[in-house]
Write a protein that holds these residues in place. Sequence first.
Motif, PDB file in Angstrom:
ATOM      1  N   PHE A  41      -4.124  -3.615  -3.238  1.00  0.00           N
ATOM      2  CA  PHE A  41      -4.156  -3.441  -1.789  1.00  0.00           C
ATOM      3  C   PHE A  41      -2.720  -3.368  -1.284  1.00  0.00           C
ATOM      4  O   PHE A  41      -1.791  -3.749  -1.991  1.00  0.00           O
ATOM      5  CB  PHE A  41      -4.879  -4.613  -1.122  1.00  0.00           C
ATOM      6  CG  PHE A  41      -6.349  -4.658  -1.415  1.00  0.00           C
ATOM      7  CD1 PHE A  41      -6.822  -5.153  -2.620  1.00  0.00           C
ATOM      8  CD2 PHE A  41      -7.273  -4.208  -0.489  1.00  0.00           C
ATOM      9  CE1 PHE A  41      -8.175  -5.187  -2.904  1.00  0.00           C
ATOM     10  CE2 PHE A  41      -8.628  -4.237  -0.754  1.00  0.00           C
ATOM     11  CZ  PHE A  41      -9.075  -4.729  -1.966  1.00  0.00           C
ATOM     12  N   ARG A  42      -2.558  -2.891  -0.048  1.00  0.00           N
ATOM     13  CA  ARG A  42      -1.220  -2.880   0.527  1.00  0.00           C
ATOM     14  C   ARG A  42      -1.300  -3.197   2.016  1.00  0.00           C
ATOM     15  O   ARG A  42      -2.317  -2.948   2.661  1.00  0.00           O
ATOM     16  CB  ARG A  42      -0.540  -1.527   0.313  1.00  0.00           C
ATOM     17  CG  ARG A  42      -1.195  -0.350   1.038  1.00  0.00           C
ATOM     18  CD  ARG A  42      -0.525   0.958   0.627  1.00  0.00           C
ATOM     19  NE  ARG A  42      -1.049   2.097   1.355  1.00  0.00           N
ATOM     20  CZ  ARG A  42      -0.698   3.356   1.106  1.00  0.00           C
ATOM     21  NH1 ARG A  42       0.179   3.631   0.129  1.00  0.00           N
ATOM     22  NH2 ARG A  42      -1.207   4.344   1.817  1.00  0.00           N
ATOM     23  N   GLN A  43      -0.216  -3.756   2.505  1.00  0.00           N
ATOM     24  CA  GLN A  43      -0.163  -4.130   3.917  1.00  0.00           C
ATOM     25  C   GLN A  43       1.204  -3.777   4.483  1.00  0.00           C
ATOM     26  O   GLN A  43       2.225  -4.315   4.035  1.00  0.00           O
ATOM     27  CB  GLN A  43      -0.455  -5.612   4.101  1.00  0.00           C
ATOM     28  CG  GLN A  43      -0.611  -6.020   5.555  1.00  0.00           C
ATOM     29  CD  GLN A  43      -1.227  -7.399   5.688  1.00  0.00           C
ATOM     30  OE1 GLN A  43      -1.235  -8.199   4.757  1.00  0.00           O
ATOM     31  NE2 GLN A  43      -1.770  -7.686   6.866  1.00  0.00           N
ATOM     32  N   GLU A  78      -3.329  -3.836   9.081  1.00  0.00           N
ATOM     33  CA  GLU A  78      -4.253  -4.569   8.235  1.00  0.00           C
ATOM     34  C   GLU A  78      -4.004  -4.259   6.764  1.00  0.00           C
ATOM     35  O   GLU A  78      -3.366  -3.262   6.422  1.00  0.00           O
ATOM     36  CB  GLU A  78      -5.698  -4.207   8.605  1.00  0.00           C
ATOM     37  CG  GLU A  78      -6.098  -4.638  10.003  1.00  0.00           C
ATOM     38  CD  GLU A  78      -7.553  -4.362  10.285  1.00  0.00           C
ATOM     39  OE1 GLU A  78      -8.044  -4.816  11.342  1.00  0.00           O
ATOM     40  OE2 GLU A  78      -8.216  -3.706   9.468  1.00  0.00           O
ATOM     41  N   ARG A  79      -4.538  -5.104   5.914  1.00  0.00           N
ATOM     42  CA  ARG A  79      -4.437  -4.894   4.479  1.00  0.00           C
ATOM     43  C   ARG A  79      -5.400  -3.783   4.074  1.00  0.00           C
ATOM     44  O   ARG A  79      -6.601  -3.858   4.338  1.00  0.00           O
ATOM     45  CB  ARG A  79      -4.748  -6.188   3.738  1.00  0.00           C
ATOM     46  CG  ARG A  79      -4.401  -6.161   2.271  1.00  0.00           C
ATOM     47  CD  ARG A  79      -4.447  -7.548   1.676  1.00  0.00           C
ATOM     48  NE  ARG A  79      -3.427  -8.409   2.256  1.00  0.00           N
ATOM     49  CZ  ARG A  79      -3.121  -9.619   1.788  1.00  0.00           C
ATOM     50  NH1 ARG A  79      -3.770 -10.095   0.728  1.00  0.00           N
ATOM     51  NH2 ARG A  79      -2.205 -10.354   2.370  1.00  0.00           N
ATOM     52  N   ASP A  80      -4.878  -2.757   3.431  1.00  0.00           N
ATOM     53  CA  ASP A  80      -5.662  -1.578   3.064  1.00  0.00           C
ATOM     54  C   ASP A  80      -5.895  -1.498   1.559  1.00  0.00           C
ATOM     55  O   ASP A  80      -5.021  -1.839   0.758  1.00  0.00           O
ATOM     56  CB  ASP A  80      -4.945  -0.289   3.512  1.00  0.00           C
ATOM     57  CG  ASP A  80      -4.931  -0.117   5.017  1.00  0.00           C
ATOM     58  OD1 ASP A  80      -4.009   0.533   5.510  1.00  0.00           O
ATOM     59  OD2 ASP A  80      -5.845  -0.640   5.684  1.00  0.00           O
ATOM     60  N   ALA A 127       5.050  -0.667   2.117  1.00  0.00           N
ATOM     61  CA  ALA A 127       4.166  -1.803   2.371  1.00  0.00           C
ATOM     62  C   ALA A 127       4.430  -2.881   1.329  1.00  0.00           C
ATOM     63  O   ALA A 127       5.152  -2.647   0.348  1.00  0.00           O
ATOM     64  CB  ALA A 127       2.700  -1.378   2.298  1.00  0.00           C
ATOM     65  N   TYR A 179       2.588  -4.635  -1.590  1.00  0.00           N
ATOM     66  CA  TYR A 179       1.454  -4.319  -2.455  1.00  0.00           C
ATOM     67  C   TYR A 179       0.970  -5.595  -3.128  1.00  0.00           C
ATOM     68  O   TYR A 179       1.753  -6.342  -3.723  1.00  0.00           O
ATOM     69  CB  TYR A 179       1.851  -3.278  -3.485  1.00  0.00           C
ATOM     70  CG  TYR A 179       1.918  -1.888  -2.897  1.00  0.00           C
ATOM     71  CD1 TYR A 179       2.934  -1.541  -2.006  1.00  0.00           C
ATOM     72  CD2 TYR A 179       0.962  -0.924  -3.198  1.00  0.00           C
ATOM     73  CE1 TYR A 179       2.990  -0.275  -1.437  1.00  0.00           C
ATOM     74  CE2 TYR A 179       1.020   0.346  -2.641  1.00  0.00           C
ATOM     75  CZ  TYR A 179       2.023   0.654  -1.752  1.00  0.00           C
ATOM     76  OH  TYR A 179       2.071   1.911  -1.200  1.00  0.00           O
ATOM     77  N   TYR A 180      -0.350  -5.799  -3.059  1.00  0.00           N
ATOM     78  CA  TYR A 180      -0.971  -6.994  -3.600  1.00  0.00           C
ATOM     79  C   TYR A 180      -1.964  -6.627  -4.703  1.00  0.00           C
ATOM     80  O   TYR A 180      -2.710  -5.653  -4.584  1.00  0.00           O
ATOM     81  CB  TYR A 180      -1.736  -7.745  -2.516  1.00  0.00           C
ATOM     82  CG  TYR A 180      -0.880  -8.281  -1.397  1.00  0.00           C
ATOM     83  CD1 TYR A 180      -0.642  -7.519  -0.257  1.00  0.00           C
ATOM     84  CD2 TYR A 180      -0.326  -9.558  -1.478  1.00  0.00           C
ATOM     85  CE1 TYR A 180       0.124  -8.012   0.780  1.00  0.00           C
ATOM     86  CE2 TYR A 180       0.455 -10.050  -0.446  1.00  0.00           C
ATOM     87  CZ  TYR A 180       0.677  -9.268   0.676  1.00  0.00           C
ATOM     88  OH  TYR A 180       1.445  -9.769   1.703  1.00  0.00           O
ATOM     89  N   ALA A 212     -11.366  -6.077   0.891  1.00  0.00           N
ATOM     90  CA  ALA A 212     -10.511  -7.188   0.495  1.00  0.00           C
ATOM     91  C   ALA A 212     -11.305  -8.483   0.368  1.00  0.00           C
ATOM     92  O   ALA A 212     -10.990  -9.343  -0.456  1.00  0.00           O
ATOM     93  CB  ALA A 212      -9.370  -7.358   1.492  1.00  0.00           C
ATOM     94  N   TRP A 269      -5.541 -13.694  -5.375  1.00  0.00           N
ATOM     95  CA  TRP A 269      -4.517 -12.772  -4.904  1.00  0.00           C
ATOM     96  C   TRP A 269      -3.143 -13.170  -5.426  1.00  0.00           C
ATOM     97  O   TRP A 269      -2.843 -14.368  -5.556  1.00  0.00           O
ATOM     98  CB  TRP A 269      -4.474 -12.774  -3.378  1.00  0.00           C
ATOM     99  CG  TRP A 269      -5.687 -12.166  -2.751  1.00  0.00           C
ATOM    100  CD1 TRP A 269      -6.884 -12.777  -2.522  1.00  0.00           C
ATOM    101  CD2 TRP A 269      -5.835 -10.831  -2.290  1.00  0.00           C
ATOM    102  NE1 TRP A 269      -7.772 -11.904  -1.949  1.00  0.00           N
ATOM    103  CE2 TRP A 269      -7.139 -10.690  -1.800  1.00  0.00           C
ATOM    104  CE3 TRP A 269      -4.979  -9.727  -2.249  1.00  0.00           C
ATOM    105  CZ2 TRP A 269      -7.626  -9.496  -1.268  1.00  0.00           C
ATOM    106  CZ3 TRP A 269      -5.452  -8.547  -1.714  1.00  0.00           C
ATOM    107  CH2 TRP A 269      -6.768  -8.433  -1.229  1.00  0.00           C
ATOM    108  N   GLY A 309       2.391 -10.620  -3.823  1.00  0.00           N
ATOM    109  CA  GLY A 309       2.788  -9.317  -3.301  1.00  0.00           C
ATOM    110  C   GLY A 309       4.163  -8.889  -3.759  1.00  0.00           C
ATOM    111  O   GLY A 309       5.012  -9.719  -4.114  1.00  0.00           O
TER     112      GLY A 309
END
Length: 122
Positions: free
Chosen positions: A37-39, A44-46, A91, A93-94, A106, A112, A115
């Motif tokens: 995911f990325r924020q 928001e986290r995408d 962003a 990245y997670y 998510a 998690w 990041g």
Amino acid sequence: QVHLVESGGGSVQAGGSLRLSCTASKRAFTSYNVGWFRQAPGKERDFVAAFSPFAGVTTYADAAKGRFTLSSDNPETVYLQMNSLKPEDTAIYYCAANWGRFGAAASNYDYWGQGTQVTVSS
């Protein structure tokens, strides 16, 4: 409990590439679903990409298709190869993991990492 650590972020110019790594404890990627995911700031986290070892399925967000590739070569590490990077890819990245649920939400993921920052300049 699964401990995840991302690495490989950095600063690149548009069109460049980066490979992110997610290292897990307990050989998690033999049995846990994994997602990237990325924020971006103020957003928001995408969802970016996800892999289910049970289904043998990898899925990508539209923004990642054709440019990003999720892969793994051992039970403890998952990679996200990012090519043709754009400034809008900037962003944190997670990496995330979960037993059971899979997909782009998510909320499906229980574990998690901290990041890693990716910055793409034009």
